[in-house]
Design a protein around this motif. Sequence first.
Motif, short mmCIF file in Angstrom:
data_model
loop_
_atom_site.label_atom_id
_atom_site.label_comp_id
_atom_site.label_asym_id
_atom_site.label_seq_id
_atom_site.Cartn_x
_atom_site.Cartn_y
_atom_site.Cartn_z
N GLY A 259 0.78 -1.22 0.00
CA GLY A 259 0.00 0.00 0.00
C GLY A 259 0.82 1.28 0.00
O GLY A 259 0.26 2.37 -0.08
N TYR A 260 2.12 1.18 0.09
CA TYR A 260 3.00 2.35 0.08
C TYR A 260 3.92 2.29 -1.13
O TYR A 260 4.14 1.23 -1.71
N LEU A 261 4.47 3.44 -1.50
CA LEU A 261 5.43 3.47 -2.60
C LEU A 261 6.67 2.68 -2.20
O LEU A 261 7.11 2.72 -1.06
N ASN A 262 7.24 1.99 -3.15
CA ASN A 262 8.43 1.18 -2.91
C ASN A 262 9.67 2.07 -2.99
O ASN A 262 10.02 2.57 -4.05
N PRO A 263 10.39 2.26 -1.87
CA PRO A 263 11.58 3.11 -1.91
C PRO A 263 12.72 2.48 -2.72
O PRO A 263 13.59 3.20 -3.21
N LEU A 264 12.71 1.18 -2.88
CA LEU A 264 13.75 0.52 -3.67
C LEU A 264 13.62 0.82 -5.16
O LEU A 264 14.56 0.67 -5.92
N ARG A 265 12.44 1.24 -5.57
CA ARG A 265 12.21 1.58 -6.98
C ARG A 265 13.16 2.69 -7.42
O ARG A 265 13.79 2.60 -8.47
N GLY A 266 13.28 3.73 -6.61
CA GLY A 266 14.20 4.81 -6.93
C GLY A 266 15.66 4.45 -6.67
O GLY A 266 16.55 4.85 -7.40
N MET A 267 15.89 3.69 -5.61
CA MET A 267 17.26 3.31 -5.27
C MET A 267 17.89 2.42 -6.34
O MET A 267 19.10 2.49 -6.56
N LEU A 268 17.10 1.60 -6.99
CA LEU A 268 17.62 0.68 -8.00
C LEU A 268 17.47 1.20 -9.42
O LEU A 268 17.69 0.47 -10.38
N ALA A 269 17.12 2.48 -9.55
CA ALA A 269 16.89 3.06 -10.88
C ALA A 269 18.14 3.04 -11.75
O ALA A 269 18.05 2.97 -12.96
N GLY A 270 19.31 3.09 -11.16
CA GLY A 270 20.54 3.02 -11.93
C GLY A 270 20.97 1.60 -12.24
O GLY A 270 21.62 1.33 -13.24
N MET A 271 20.58 0.68 -11.38
CA MET A 271 20.99 -0.72 -11.54
C MET A 271 20.15 -1.46 -12.57
O MET A 271 20.66 -2.30 -13.31
N ARG A 272 18.85 -1.16 -12.62
CA ARG A 272 17.96 -1.88 -13.53
C ARG A 272 18.36 -1.72 -15.00
O ARG A 272 18.52 -2.73 -15.70
N PRO A 273 18.53 -0.49 -15.51
CA PRO A 273 18.85 -0.37 -16.94
C PRO A 273 20.21 -0.94 -17.31
O PRO A 273 20.40 -1.40 -18.42
N ILE A 274 21.14 -0.95 -16.36
CA ILE A 274 22.47 -1.51 -16.64
C ILE A 274 22.41 -3.03 -16.71
O ILE A 274 23.15 -3.64 -17.48
N SER A 275 21.53 -3.64 -15.94
CA SER A 275 21.48 -5.10 -15.90
C SER A 275 20.95 -5.70 -17.20
O SER A 275 21.31 -6.82 -17.56
N VAL A 276 20.12 -4.97 -17.92
CA VAL A 276 19.54 -5.49 -19.16
C VAL A 276 20.61 -5.72 -20.24
O VAL A 276 20.69 -6.81 -20.81
N PRO A 277 21.49 -4.73 -20.54
CA PRO A 277 22.53 -5.01 -21.54
C PRO A 277 23.51 -6.10 -21.11
O PRO A 277 24.00 -6.86 -21.94
N PHE A 278 23.78 -6.20 -19.81
CA PHE A 278 24.66 -7.28 -19.33
C PHE A 278 24.02 -8.64 -19.60
O PHE A 278 24.72 -9.58 -20.00
N ALA A 279 22.71 -8.75 -19.41
CA ALA A 279 22.03 -10.01 -19.70
C ALA A 279 22.05 -10.31 -21.19
O ALA A 279 22.28 -11.46 -21.59
#
Length: 171
Positions: free
Chosen positions: A92-112
């Motif tokens: 029911g609350y915003l996920n604080p990890l969403r912003g914290m992982l904003a730099g990690m998510r896009p980088i992980s896609v090209p590595f995969a």
Amino acid sequence: MSFGDRVNQFDAWLLDRVFQPFADALPERLPAMELGMSFQVGSIVLSAVSISALLMLEGMSFSNVVTNMLGWCFEVIFYIGIHRMRGMVRPGYLNPLRGMLAGMRPISVPFAMYAIYQAVTAERAYELALWFNSLSQIVFVAGIYLISCHMPPPRQRARQGFGRGFQPNET
């Protein structure tokens, strides 16, 4: 629009249009955070299998696999860090990890994608180990995106259908 803006736009699309509807459709007893953390453990195990396959099956020396082992240690440290912060994610609350992982998510896609390319173009001797590595990277990407999903309140989750999204006029 700059390249960085396009990357962020793709990340937001992937998170909001692919993973969030999937997370919303999960049963209440299995939230997206728990599934994402399980995916992270699976990624760590698959990565360890990949490194073991390089050491045992292909006969590589320990000094040739040091970089892979250091990368595996970083995966374990990342998991421990996320595990310690999982209490911050509440339904029911915003996920604080969403912003914290904003730099990690896009980088992980090209590595995969690169790991898949390596597995497809690998020499026969390294093929098995690199397929385990590419599977590990795919599972990591899915896990990090699931960890970044918001957890809707329990009653909202029960009403939603897969991919439908929240309808503001529903009661």
